[in-house]
Every structure is written in C-alpha cells, then in structure tokens.
Design a protein around this motif. Structure first.
Motif, PDB file in Angstrom:
ATOM      1  N   ILE A 150       0.845  -1.201   0.000  1.00 44.30           N
ATOM      2  CA  ILE A 150       0.000   0.000   0.000  1.00 44.30           C
ATOM      3  C   ILE A 150       0.875   1.244   0.000  1.00 44.30           C
ATOM      4  O   ILE A 150       0.621   2.203  -0.739  1.00 44.30           O
ATOM      5  CB  ILE A 150      -0.964   0.001   1.214  1.00 44.30           C
ATOM      6  N   PHE A 151       1.922   1.239   0.824  1.00 46.25           N
ATOM      7  CA  PHE A 151       2.857   2.363   0.872  1.00 46.25           C
ATOM      8  C   PHE A 151       3.499   2.596  -0.500  1.00 46.25           C
ATOM      9  O   PHE A 151       3.570   3.735  -0.972  1.00 46.25           O
ATOM     10  CB  PHE A 151       3.937   2.098   1.926  1.00 46.25           C
ATOM     11  N   LEU A 152       3.948   1.523  -1.156  1.00 44.87           N
ATOM     12  CA  LEU A 152       4.562   1.659  -2.481  1.00 44.87           C
ATOM     13  C   LEU A 152       3.557   2.191  -3.499  1.00 44.87           C
ATOM     14  O   LEU A 152       3.888   3.046  -4.326  1.00 44.87           O
ATOM     15  CB  LEU A 152       5.120   0.318  -2.946  1.00 44.87           C
ATOM     16  N   SER A 153       2.332   1.688  -3.431  1.00 44.67           N
ATOM     17  CA  SER A 153       1.301   2.137  -4.362  1.00 44.67           C
ATOM     18  C   SER A 153       0.974   3.614  -4.154  1.00 44.67           C
ATOM     19  O   SER A 153       0.858   4.381  -5.133  1.00 44.67           O
ATOM     20  CB  SER A 153       0.050   1.285  -4.179  1.00 44.67           C
ATOM     21  N   LYS A 154       0.841   4.015  -2.907  1.00 47.61           N
ATOM     22  CA  LYS A 154       0.538   5.431  -2.619  1.00 47.61           C
ATOM     23  C   LYS A 154       1.691   6.344  -3.050  1.00 47.61           C
ATOM     24  O   LYS A 154       1.461   7.407  -3.609  1.00 47.61           O
ATOM     25  CB  LYS A 154       0.273   5.640  -1.129  1.00 47.61           C
ATOM     26  N   SER A 155       2.932   5.910  -2.791  1.00 48.95           N
ATOM     27  CA  SER A 155       4.068   6.749  -3.185  1.00 48.95           C
ATOM     28  C   SER A 155       4.196   6.814  -4.717  1.00 48.95           C
ATOM     29  O   SER A 155       4.610   7.827  -5.252  1.00 48.95           O
ATOM     30  CB  SER A 155       5.358   6.260  -2.546  1.00 48.95           C
ATOM     31  N   ALA A 156       3.829   5.757  -5.413  1.00 51.12           N
ATOM     32  CA  ALA A 156       3.858   5.792  -6.883  1.00 51.12           C
ATOM     33  C   ALA A 156       2.800   6.759  -7.419  1.00 51.12           C
ATOM     34  O   ALA A 156       3.030   7.445  -8.415  1.00 51.12           O
ATOM     35  CB  ALA A 156       3.632   4.388  -7.438  1.00 51.12           C
ATOM     36  N   HIS A 157       1.636   6.820  -6.761  1.00 54.16           N
ATOM     37  CA  HIS A 157       0.584   7.751  -7.187  1.00 54.16           C
ATOM     38  C   HIS A 157       0.974   9.188  -6.929  1.00 54.16           C
ATOM     39  O   HIS A 157       0.598  10.087  -7.685  1.00 54.16           O
ATOM     40  CB  HIS A 157      -0.746   7.445  -6.489  1.00 54.16           C
ATOM     41  N   ARG A 158       1.713   9.438  -5.853  1.00 54.92           N
ATOM     42  CA  ARG A 158       2.126  10.811  -5.544  1.00 54.92           C
ATOM     43  C   ARG A 158       3.132  11.344  -6.545  1.00 54.92           C
ATOM     44  O   ARG A 158       3.204  12.535  -6.771  1.00 54.92           O
ATOM     45  CB  ARG A 158       2.739  10.872  -4.139  1.00 54.92           C
ATOM     46  N   ARG A 159       3.928  10.481  -7.142  1.00 52.48           N
ATOM     47  CA  ARG A 159       4.959  10.916  -8.095  1.00 52.48           C
ATOM     48  C   ARG A 159       4.371  11.363  -9.425  1.00 52.48           C
ATOM     49  O   ARG A 159       5.012  12.053 -10.174  1.00 52.48           O
ATOM     50  CB  ARG A 159       5.949   9.777  -8.346  1.00 52.48           C
ATOM     51  N   LYS A 160       3.173  10.910  -9.717  1.00 55.41           N
ATOM     52  CA  LYS A 160       2.580  11.232 -11.035  1.00 55.41           C
ATOM     53  C   LYS A 160       2.271  12.666 -11.177  1.00 55.41           C
ATOM     54  O   LYS A 160       2.001  13.526 -10.644  1.00 55.41           O
ATOM     55  CB  LYS A 160       1.319  10.390 -11.254  1.00 55.41           C
TER      56      LYS A 160
END
Length: 160
Positions: A150-160
């Motif tokens: 979940i942490f990785l997914s959320k951080s990937a969404h923030r980079r967009k």
C-alpha cells in the motif's frame, strides 16, 4: 455512424469488435450493478445474522464478543468489496489499493480469530499450539507485506 467515428472508437479501445463496444460497456456496467446489489444484500443479511448470533451466543463474554468482532470484520470486508465494485463505475478500473486494504483486513481478522482461540481453549496439544503460532506469524508477515505494498502504491501515485 460515420467512418471517422468508428475509426476513432477503434483507436480508443485498440481493436475492432463484433459487438459495438458501447453495448459491451453497458452490459458490463449492468452486470457490475447487479453484483453491487448482491453484495449489499449479502452485507445486510450478514449483519442481521451476526446480531442474531450475538444475542444467542452463551456466554456473551468472551465467546459472544469474539464472535461479534469476527462477524463485524467479515461485514467490513464485504463492504470494502462493494466499495471496490462501485468505484469501478467512477474510475473505470479496479484500484489496487482497495484490494490491498481488503487483504489487510482479512489477515488481521484471521490473526484475531486464531489469537482468541488460543486464549479460550485449554488443553491444546503442543502441535496444535505451534501450528496456531505459525499461522499468526505468517498472517502478521502478510499484513506487513500488504501494508508495504500500500505504501509503495501510494508513493507511486504521488509521483505522477
């Protein structure tokens, strides 16, 4: 339909289909709506069954309380799946984060159930006790892995 409209629709969807894709999408939306209603009905039924079982369970403490928490977490899982199906209508895709959260809730539910059974049951064999401890440890690792995902997914969404 004009030829340009058909070509642009094919470009959007990437391929040609025997059925017009808008009808396929409409049928898919109807099927998801039926599934959402079924999940809502299952959730409501599970709620009333849980209340009935909670009232009938003796002794209420601790058996009824533990069963009540287990039932509530099961209903939360059903509602999270319902939320995921409903969000499919708004976003057009299933979201990974929602499935990861469902997995965390399910693993925590299992940890609580196994922990409660260890606490309540006396005279458990050493083999059964070790198995329960391994189960709880494995589920704890699953929770950690899912939270990390979940942490990785959320951080990937923030980079967009």
């Amino acid at each position: 339909m004009a030829k340009k409209e058909i070509e642009s629709e094919d470009k959007v969807y990437g391929e040609k289909s025997i059925l017009p894709l808008k009808y396929v999408d409409m049928m898919e939306d109807i099927f998801h709506a039926v599934l959402a209603l079924a999940l809502l009905g299952i959730g409501i039924g599970a709620f009333f069954f849980s209340i009935k079982r909670l009232i009938e369970t003796a002794p209420f403490f601790p058996n009824g309380m533990i069963q009540g928490v287990n039932d509530i977490l099961f209903i939360v899982i059903i509602l999270e799946i319902l939320r995921t199906v409903i969000s499919r209508f708004t976003d057009g895709v299933y979201q990974l984060d929602k499935f990861l959260i469902i997995g965390v809730i399910a693993a925590v539910r299992h940890i609580l159930t196994v922990g409660a059974s260890l606490t309540l049951q006396t005279g458990k064999s050493d083999v059964a006790f070790e198995r329960a401890i391994y189960e709880m440890g494995l589920n704890a690792l699953i929770v950690v892995a899912l939270v990390f995902a979940i942490f990785l997914s959320k951080s990937a969404h923030r980079r967009k």
